[in-house]
Design an enzyme around this catalytic site. Sequence first.
Site, PDB file in Angstrom:
ATOM      1  N   THR A   1       0.271  -2.489  -7.047  1.00 39.89           N
ATOM      2  CA  THR A   1      -0.155  -2.122  -5.688  1.00 39.89           C
ATOM      3  C   THR A   1      -1.166  -0.987  -5.701  1.00 39.89           C
ATOM      4  OG1 THR A   1       2.082  -2.680  -4.969  1.00 39.89           O
ATOM      5  CG2 THR A   1       0.696  -1.502  -3.403  1.00 39.89           C
TER       6      THR A   1
ATOM      7  N   ARG B   1       7.371  -2.021   1.396  1.00 38.53           N
ATOM      8  CA  ARG B   1       6.203  -2.903   1.403  1.00 38.53           C
ATOM      9  C   ARG B   1       6.574  -4.368   1.620  1.00 38.53           C
ATOM     10  NH1 ARG B   1       1.310  -0.806  -0.162  1.00 38.53           N
ATOM     11  NH2 ARG B   1       1.342   1.278  -1.086  1.00 38.53           N
TER      12      ARG B   1
ATOM     13  N   TYR C   1      10.407  -5.807  -9.284  1.00 36.74           N
ATOM     14  CA  TYR C   1       9.898  -4.683  -8.503  1.00 36.74           C
ATOM     15  C   TYR C   1      10.500  -4.764  -7.115  1.00 36.74           C
ATOM     16  CZ  TYR C   1       6.381  -1.508  -6.410  1.00 36.74           C
ATOM     17  OH  TYR C   1       5.744  -0.474  -5.757  1.00 36.74           O
TER      18      TYR C   1
ATOM     19  N   ILE D   1       7.865   4.329 -13.222  1.00 34.33           N
ATOM     20  CA  ILE D   1       6.497   3.833 -13.103  1.00 34.33           C
ATOM     21  C   ILE D   1       5.888   4.650 -11.969  1.00 34.33           C
ATOM     22  CG2 ILE D   1       4.998   1.893 -12.516  1.00 34.33           C
ATOM     23  CD1 ILE D   1       7.107   0.073 -13.836  1.00 34.33           C
TER      24      ILE D   1
ATOM     25  N   TYR E   1       6.701 -10.258   3.146  1.00 37.05           N
ATOM     26  CA  TYR E   1       6.343 -10.891   4.424  1.00 37.05           C
ATOM     27  C   TYR E   1       7.312 -12.008   4.820  1.00 37.05           C
ATOM     28  CZ  TYR E   1       3.501 -12.841   8.209  1.00 37.05           C
ATOM     29  OH  TYR E   1       3.068 -13.273   9.434  1.00 37.05           O
TER      30      TYR E   1
ATOM     31  N   LYS F   1      11.860  -2.044 -11.473  1.00 40.67           N
ATOM     32  CA  LYS F   1      11.246  -0.871 -10.867  1.00 40.67           C
ATOM     33  C   LYS F   1      11.879  -0.722  -9.494  1.00 40.67           C
ATOM     34  CE  LYS F   1       6.872   1.087  -9.199  1.00 40.67           C
ATOM     35  NZ  LYS F   1       5.418   0.840  -8.956  1.00 40.67           N
TER      36      LYS F   1
END
Length: 291
Positions: free
Chosen positions: A46, A140, A135, A206, A109, A164
């Site tokens: 990202t 997000r 992740y 990370i 989404y 992550k």
Amino acid sequence: MESFVGTGVALITPFNDDLSVDTAALTGLVKDQIENGIEYLVVLGTTAENATLSHEEKELVKETVIKANEAKLPLMLGVGGNNTAGVVEELKTSNLDGFDAILSVSPYYNKPTQEGIYRHFKAVAEASPLPIILYNVPGRTASNILPETINRIARNFKNVIGVKEAAGDIVQAMKLISMVPEDFKVISGDDMITLPMTLAGGKGVISVIGQGLPREFSDMVRAGLKSNVAEAYKLHYKIAPSIDLIFAEGNPAGIKALLAKKGMVKNNLRLPLVEASEALTARINDFMDRF
């Protein structure tokens, strides 16, 4: 050190003033990470403004990082999306030479159920020729991978080697650490709670701020991994104000402003993202002058 333990950095994509990829700046950034103690690099996540890059630009970024790295650090490549079939096809057809693992974000989404998330990563795991780091970033994706689901994936697919974890919830992170197999890596995806997560049994981070303060941040994480609590927290409190600053107006606007202050990149972003405001940039610059 074992691969993907310690500090990994989610690399930005530097842009020239015409918004083309600045390969010279990217090369310099990679070399700076190597020289200052970072343990591994994450490419096209990202923070790289991945969503705004063309296929050709992504290939250019990959080639630039591989060349600059000179096989010195392990490399992780971001390959994820909300179309399971598309992610599977990308994994099967992409040239993954030079990379050691895949970072794959939970579908965004669509807001799948936990069963949908599980089946998505089942398909990804079965298709991937490289080890996978999940992740989880609900801020997000609009959906949270619950610890029970991550544990289920970890135990059923041996090539899924870690996560992550960026929910920003230390209690969820500790529950996750307590559940997963001992060799499964729970990696912080939130710079501010990296140290408590590491001390609770996580395997590092990370990071975004690690890119701008690589020596200090990676020293902090190594101290945490060794349970040198006083030393680690001394570094944490020195660094912490910069973490709030770089995320105040979103990522990677803040880290690009910080790196521009260091003279490493030009402060350019692609729409819909914009550069940090003058007020925030002044605060970042002031922090760096005093650091």
